[in-house]
Motif scaffolding. Structure first.
Motif, PDB file in Angstrom:
ATOM      1  N   ALA A 150      -2.506   0.766   6.606  1.00 30.63           N
ATOM      2  CA  ALA A 150      -2.541   1.384   5.275  1.00 30.63           C
ATOM      3  C   ALA A 150      -3.602   0.693   4.430  1.00 30.63           C
ATOM      4  O   ALA A 150      -3.801  -0.521   4.523  1.00 30.63           O
ATOM      5  N   ARG A 152      -6.337   1.428   0.618  1.00 34.12           N
ATOM      6  CA  ARG A 152      -6.775   2.327  -0.444  1.00 34.12           C
ATOM      7  C   ARG A 152      -8.186   2.831  -0.180  1.00 34.12           C
ATOM      8  O   ARG A 152      -8.544   3.921  -0.560  1.00 34.12           O
ATOM      9  N   SER A 153      -9.008   1.984   0.420  1.00 38.95           N
ATOM     10  CA  SER A 153     -10.377   2.399   0.698  1.00 38.95           C
ATOM     11  C   SER A 153     -10.940   1.595   1.852  1.00 38.95           C
ATOM     12  O   SER A 153     -11.171   0.386   1.737  1.00 38.95           O
ATOM     13  N   ARG A 155     -13.872   1.697   3.139  1.00 36.16           N
ATOM     14  CA  ARG A 155     -15.228   1.206   2.849  1.00 36.16           C
ATOM     15  C   ARG A 155     -15.216  -0.099   2.078  1.00 36.16           C
ATOM     16  O   ARG A 155     -15.977  -1.008   2.382  1.00 36.16           O
ATOM     17  N   HIS A 156     -14.363  -0.153   1.054  1.00 31.85           N
ATOM     18  CA  HIS A 156     -14.292  -1.385   0.274  1.00 31.85           C
ATOM     19  C   HIS A 156     -13.761  -2.539   1.130  1.00 31.85           C
ATOM     20  O   HIS A 156     -14.221  -3.671   1.032  1.00 31.85           O
ATOM     21  N   TRP A 157     -12.811  -2.216   1.952  1.00 35.43           N
ATOM     22  CA  TRP A 157     -12.256  -3.230   2.841  1.00 35.43           C
ATOM     23  C   TRP A 157     -13.358  -3.777   3.757  1.00 35.43           C
ATOM     24  O   TRP A 157     -13.517  -4.990   3.913  1.00 35.43           O
ATOM     25  N   MET A 159     -16.515  -3.758   3.241  1.00 41.07           N
ATOM     26  CA  MET A 159     -17.456  -4.552   2.444  1.00 41.07           C
ATOM     27  C   MET A 159     -16.994  -5.998   2.331  1.00 41.07           C
ATOM     28  O   MET A 159     -17.772  -6.926   2.520  1.00 41.07           O
ATOM     29  N   ALA A 160     -15.717  -6.151   2.005  1.00 37.23           N
ATOM     30  CA  ALA A 160     -15.169  -7.505   1.866  1.00 37.23           C
ATOM     31  C   ALA A 160     -15.302  -8.263   3.187  1.00 37.23           C
ATOM     32  O   ALA A 160     -15.713  -9.427   3.212  1.00 37.23           O
ATOM     33  N   GLU A 162     -17.413  -7.698   5.527  1.00 36.23           N
ATOM     34  CA  GLU A 162     -18.822  -7.966   5.819  1.00 36.23           C
ATOM     35  C   GLU A 162     -19.291  -9.227   5.096  1.00 36.23           C
ATOM     36  O   GLU A 162     -20.112  -9.981   5.626  1.00 36.23           O
ATOM     37  N   PHE A 163     -18.757  -9.443   3.906  1.00 39.94           N
ATOM     38  CA  PHE A 163     -19.083 -10.682   3.197  1.00 39.94           C
ATOM     39  C   PHE A 163     -18.636 -11.888   4.017  1.00 39.94           C
ATOM     40  O   PHE A 163     -19.406 -12.832   4.227  1.00 39.94           O
TER      41      PHE A 163
END
Lengths: 203, 203
Positions: A150, A152-153, A155-157, A159-160, A162-163
């Motif tokens: 589960a 929310r996004s 893509r944002h996950w 991104m994190a 990838e950092f």
DNA sequence: CCATACATGTAAAGGGTTACATGATTAA
DNA sequence: TTAATCATGTAACCCTTTACATGTATGG
């Protein structure tokens, strides 16, 4: 609430994915975000109490198979509409950066010219840890799009993550380079020691 | 002393470069190691008191130009041989890693698919900060070998700075990539909004 | 039967920041 | 004289970890 209080909001954010117990909340948070965020029980249970006190979450007490007065008690927390608004407001606030505090680097800086053995051990350990971390994060990034977690996004996950990946790559590269520098210093130290010994032998 | 207490040792480590006042200690520490370590006065003065209590440092009270009972009081701390031994023992201990806690990444992970504007502002700010940090660390690495800063080992110092450099480089690269991804998402959101508006116009 | 995971919490101690309070010295 | 820097410190709060305490359910 002061901007520093992130724990209750982290819990609230996880509750948005569905009602959970304190125990499960920690498990999920650590599975999903453990590479860049961590919480301990000493914060989670008081944090959940605060959420209920503020009316941001409702607590439901559930009982185990028995159903009677005995049996395992389980608390399931559920976000309220008020909690959803509070979370949205907090998410819009700019994130706080923590002050830099890296004990390894501090010890490196404070150490002596001839203190080489201990640091190289630490760097070797860091290399192992970061290599493992890199493996973990890459595996996550690979399986996440197919997985059923589960969120929310996605893509944002990603991104994190990838950092984290880039930071770990940088750490690994630094460890390798530093390790070879330290080796050279060790050899130089050894030569220096034998030279001194030749000049003033102990025997 | 518990392994967590790093502040007194950081102070002790700086005192090894020469006797200093609490104020100067902070200035020097922040100038030399501020990119990877930080201390506030709320820790420094109690920390110095602890050092004297343990006999690891001696405090000398100096008075200003007047010399009389009035005038500025200044405390100069000096490391004792006992303090030197305590420092060496601490330096040999493996450094503790702090648990990962990055609020930006947490907010990214907890955020919505359509929450794009706020994050891109944060990432832009981070990009500026990290670019600046990169400039700072590179300038330091350049001038340090010629400079007259007191230190125990230039090589170790440079190693620590190189770590910061690599981390910052990774951050900058991530910011740039993430910014362009967020821009694409913003455009997609805008298209989605206009499409919805066309289907059900507000006017 | 035993180990592991599930589950909930508290207490103590320590770590750390921020704001406040106060004043001297020095260079412009 | 005014601003910046030097200088010392406290108090209040908050954050966080760690250890402790207690027990249930489940799979091997």
């Amino acid at each position: 609430m002061r901007p520093g209080r992130t724990t209750p909001f982290a819990l609230l954010g996880m509750l948005r994915l569905g009602p959970q117990s304190g125990y499960a909340l920690r498990r999920e948070l650590s599975a999903a975000a453990g590479l860049f965020w961590s919480e301990s029980y000493g914060q989670i249970y008081p944090g959940l109490r605060e959420l209920t006190r503020r009316g941001w979450a409702k607590r439901r007490v559930e009982r185990g198979a028995g159903g009677g007065p005995r049996g395992r008690v389980r608390h399931r927390y559920e976000m309220t509409p008020k909690g959803a608004r509070a979370l949205q407001a907090w998410l819009a606030l700019p994130p706080r950066r923590s002050a830099p505090r890296d004990e390894l680097l501090l010890k490196l800086y404070l150490g002596d010219r001839d203190t080489v053995d201990a640091p190289s051990g630490w760097v070797r350990r860091l290399l192992l840890e970061e290599t493992d971390r890199l493996r973990q994060v890459r595996r996550m990034m690979e399986i996440l799009p197919r997985g059923t977690h589960a969120h929310r996004s996605l893509r944002h996950w990603l991104m994190a993550l990838e950092f984290v990946e880039r930071q770990s790559e940088a750490s690994v590269a630094w460890c390798q380079r530093t390790l070879s520098t330290l080796e050279l210093m060790q050899e130089a130290n050894a030569r220096r020691r034998t030279a001194l010994q030749r000049r003033s032998p102990m025997e």
